[in-house]
Motif scaffolding. Structure first.
Motif, mmCIF file in Angstrom:
data_model
loop_
_atom_site.group_PDB
_atom_site.id
_atom_site.type_symbol
_atom_site.label_atom_id
_atom_site.label_comp_id
_atom_site.label_asym_id
_atom_site.label_seq_id
_atom_site.Cartn_x
_atom_site.Cartn_y
_atom_site.Cartn_z
ATOM 1 N N LEU A 156 48.697 53.230 27.726
ATOM 2 C CA LEU A 156 47.547 54.190 27.175
ATOM 3 C C LEU A 156 47.922 54.732 26.112
ATOM 4 N N ILE A 157 49.103 55.366 25.964
ATOM 5 C CA ILE A 157 49.765 55.934 24.656
ATOM 6 C C ILE A 157 49.918 55.035 23.490
ATOM 7 N N ALA A 158 50.067 54.044 23.731
ATOM 8 C CA ALA A 158 49.894 52.584 22.655
ATOM 9 C C ALA A 158 48.513 52.523 22.068
ATOM 10 N N LYS A 159 47.723 52.552 23.219
ATOM 11 C CA LYS A 159 46.219 52.158 22.788
ATOM 12 C C LYS A 159 45.808 53.466 21.988
ATOM 13 N N ILE A 160 45.739 54.654 22.201
ATOM 14 C CA ILE A 160 45.622 55.812 21.332
ATOM 15 C C ILE A 160 46.205 55.473 20.018
ATOM 16 N N ALA A 161 47.543 55.108 19.971
ATOM 17 C CA ALA A 161 48.083 55.068 18.891
ATOM 18 C C ALA A 161 47.641 54.017 17.924
ATOM 19 N N SER A 162 47.261 52.905 18.446
ATOM 20 C CA SER A 162 46.616 51.835 17.892
ATOM 21 C C SER A 162 45.113 51.778 17.397
ATOM 22 N N SER A 163 44.637 52.906 17.860
ATOM 23 C CA SER A 163 43.085 53.002 17.953
ATOM 24 C C SER A 163 42.707 53.306 16.408
ATOM 25 N N ASP A 164 41.730 52.574 15.867
ATOM 26 C CA ASP A 164 41.530 52.603 14.292
ATOM 27 C C ASP A 164 40.092 53.021 14.202
ATOM 28 N N VAL A 165 39.330 53.838 15.016
ATOM 29 C CA VAL A 165 37.958 53.862 14.912
ATOM 30 C C VAL A 165 37.670 54.560 13.299
ATOM 31 N N GLN A 166 36.976 53.978 12.716
ATOM 32 C CA GLN A 166 36.716 54.695 11.272
ATOM 33 C C GLN A 166 35.252 55.199 11.032
ATOM 34 N N GLN A 167 34.426 55.088 12.149
ATOM 35 C CA GLN A 167 33.062 55.442 12.124
ATOM 36 C C GLN A 167 32.824 55.949 13.294
ATOM 37 N N LEU A 168 32.135 57.229 13.300
ATOM 38 C CA LEU A 168 31.603 57.914 14.595
ATOM 39 C C LEU A 168 30.605 58.978 14.152
ATOM 40 N N SER A 169 30.125 59.428 15.045
ATOM 41 C CA SER A 169 29.233 60.726 15.164
ATOM 42 C C SER A 169 28.837 61.212 16.298
ATOM 43 N N LYS B 41 53.022 63.582 19.167
ATOM 44 C CA LYS B 41 53.530 63.012 18.013
ATOM 45 C C LYS B 41 55.008 62.610 18.350
ATOM 46 N N ALA B 42 55.630 63.291 19.226
ATOM 47 C CA ALA B 42 57.114 62.999 19.366
ATOM 48 C C ALA B 42 57.314 62.550 20.649
ATOM 49 N N ALA B 43 58.397 61.952 20.924
ATOM 50 C CA ALA B 43 58.742 61.306 22.380
ATOM 51 C C ALA B 43 60.181 61.982 22.721
ATOM 52 N N GLY B 44 60.494 62.062 23.827
ATOM 53 C CA GLY B 44 61.655 62.594 24.355
ATOM 54 C C GLY B 44 61.767 62.765 25.653
ATOM 55 N N ASP B 45 62.649 63.571 26.197
ATOM 56 C CA ASP B 45 62.788 63.942 27.521
ATOM 57 C C ASP B 45 62.381 65.187 28.147
ATOM 58 N N THR B 46 61.606 66.088 27.474
ATOM 59 C CA THR B 46 61.347 67.506 28.007
ATOM 60 C C THR B 46 59.996 67.040 28.353
ATOM 61 N N THR B 47 59.085 66.048 28.486
ATOM 62 C CA THR B 47 57.873 66.021 29.082
ATOM 63 C C THR B 47 57.581 65.062 30.145
ATOM 64 N N SER B 48 56.728 65.212 31.006
ATOM 65 C CA SER B 48 56.200 64.129 31.972
ATOM 66 C C SER B 48 54.991 63.446 31.409
ATOM 67 N N VAL B 49 54.606 62.367 31.473
ATOM 68 C CA VAL B 49 53.294 61.768 31.101
ATOM 69 C C VAL B 49 53.108 60.757 32.208
ATOM 70 N N THR B 50 51.816 61.174 32.631
ATOM 71 C CA THR B 50 51.490 59.908 33.695
ATOM 72 C C THR B 50 49.757 59.824 33.473
ATOM 73 N N VAL B 51 49.214 58.855 34.011
ATOM 74 C CA VAL B 51 47.911 58.462 33.849
ATOM 75 C C VAL B 51 47.357 58.925 35.261
ATOM 76 N N ASP B 52 46.276 59.920 35.053
ATOM 77 C CA ASP B 52 46.018 60.748 36.342
ATOM 78 C C ASP B 52 44.520 60.327 36.508
ATOM 79 N N GLY B 53 44.305 59.138 36.833
ATOM 80 C CA GLY B 53 42.645 59.038 37.395
ATOM 81 C C GLY B 53 41.895 58.486 36.178
#
Length: 425
Positions: free
Chosen positions: A63-76, A211-223
């Motif tokens: 999911l994080i990779a999905k955010i990083a690769s998202s390239d939405v150029q147009q929106l309103s 922005k950064a990655a490391g060991d101080t944070t827990s990241v999960t998908v929650d529903g």
């Protein structure tokens, strides 16, 4: 697992005007908090398949990779920003936001001498507290529009190629700047205008937090969730460091294109979110080209932003490319008397070395005593091997000011500040 899909999006403008994309809006205080809080991220394998809507399972890493690769150029669309940092309401400060943000508190008769009310920097204080509605639109990197809409007036920032317009309807003042005047680049607007209101959308806030990655944070998908009528996964970010005042950050991510649709930062102390930024409606179709054109209303005061910048550079006694920005940074750094950051991740603490003159003691009579008593009512007296001082607290950010004027500030609890001051001795 769903893969990120490119979209041609631009949200529908709805009925207001507002420029925006990733280079259109700066959200100072919340982003500063998120920047300190979201330092490093350790990915915890997790999956989301429950809740409504029913979406395919996806890992936090994907999911994080999905955010990083998202390239939405147009929106309103329309973004609702709610900020509750627990900042004190000081006597006589009720009009502060207005005076900073639109000429409704600082100018008489809706007049401005230098266009300060229409400068993007002047809107930061408004976004630091309360609830605000933004209307945003973007069509690629060279066309953005964002409007801050309130009951009394509307503020718009429009970027179209080399042209940037900032308009405040409260003072009927517009500031016009061009990219060529500063960089000789005819295809990009000046960096400091759209940048000053950056990070007011869920996309930008989420990117700051990841922005950064490391060991101080827990990241999960929650529903999963429905946000602005779109199916979304919910990414849950939690600090592992006990001294952090941040409870969690929740990011709703568009299941189809990876665009963050909602960003919610909740303090560890509980209660309502300290920062809640989300789309109430969004459209990933090409916006109307007319949204990125601006003509000052009849009778508006128009300020030449390029001339104002050149004037400021001459007044500093120097000229040259980017001198104003460099000089400002140098002055700021010098004024801090030595800024340093200790700790890491969510418990990073900024320290500013004192000059030996601290806060009023609160003893005695007269203005000094009155000021000290007032400070006593706001901050808690603390002491340690460093000496003594006061801790001033909000729901997220706490600051220790020692009696010799040294400042320790971060999204950490009181004890962490005291420990940092003791360690510095």
């Amino acid at each position: 697992m769903p893969r990120n899909e490119p979209t041609e999006g631009t949200d529908e403008w709805g009925e207001g005007r507002s420029p925006k994309r990733r280079k259109a809006v700066r959200y100072a205080v919340p982003v500063a908090v998120a920047g300190v809080a979201a330092a490093t991220i350790g990915l915890v394998p997790a999956f989301a398949g429950s809740g409504s809507p029913d979406l395919p399972k996806i890992s936090a890493q994907d999911l994080i990779a999905k955010i990083a690769s998202s390239d939405v150029q147009q929106l309103s669309g329309t973004v609702r920003v709610t900020t509750d940092l627990g900042l004190p309401s000081l006597p006589g400060m009720g009009g502060a936001a207005g005076s900073f943000g639109g000429g409704r508190g600082g100018e008489q008769g809706g007049k401005s001498d230098d266009g300060a009310s229409a400068a993007p920097q002047s809107k930061l204080m408004e976004l630091a507290s309360g609830a605000h509605t933004l209307r945003v639109a973007a069509d690629g990197p060279d066309k953005q529009r964002v409007s801050i809409v309130d009951k009394a007036a509307e503020y718009s920032l429009v970027h179209n190629g080399k042209e940037v317009w900032a308009y405040d309807s409260g003072s009927n003042t517009a500031v016009h700047s061009t990219g060529a005047g500063r960089h000789g680049d005819r295809h990009h607007a000046p960096k400091d205008l759209p940048g000053d209101l950056k990070n007011a959308t869920p996309q930008d806030l989420a990117k700051q937090a990841l922005k950064a990655a490391g060991d101080t944070t827990s990241v999960t998908v929650d529903g999963t969730a429905k946000v602005a009528g779109r199916d979304a996964y919910q990414l849950l970010i939690k600090p592992k460091q006990a001294a952090s005042t941040v409870g969690s950050i929740r990011v709703a991510v568009d299941a189809a294109n990876g665009t963050p649709l909602k960003f919610t930062l909740t303090p560890k102390s509980g209660g309502p979110a300290a920062v809640d930024v989300g789309y109430t409606n969004v459209d990933f179709a090409k916006p109307d080209a007319g949204l990125f054109s601006f003509t000052p209303p009849k009778g508006a005061k128009v300020v030449d932003g390029d001339k104002e910048r050149a004037k400021a550079e001459r007044e500093h006694g120097k000229q040259g490319k980017d001198f104003g920005a460099r000089k400002g940074a140098e002055d700021f750094k010098k004024g801090l008397g030595g800024l340093n950051v200790v700790g890491k991740g969510w418990t990073s603490i900024a320290t500013i070395k004192g000059t030996g003159s601290g806060l009023p003691s609160g003893k005695g009579q007269g203005p000094g005593g009155d000021a000290g008593k007032f400070l006593d009512s706001l901050g808690d007296k603390v002491s340690g091997s460093f000496g003594s001082g006061r801790v001033f607290s909000t729901r997220l950010v706490n600051a220790l000011i020692t009696d010799n004027g040294t400042v320790y500030v971060g999204a950490v609890d009181k004890q962490a500040l005291i420990d940092a001051a003791d360690a510095a001795k």
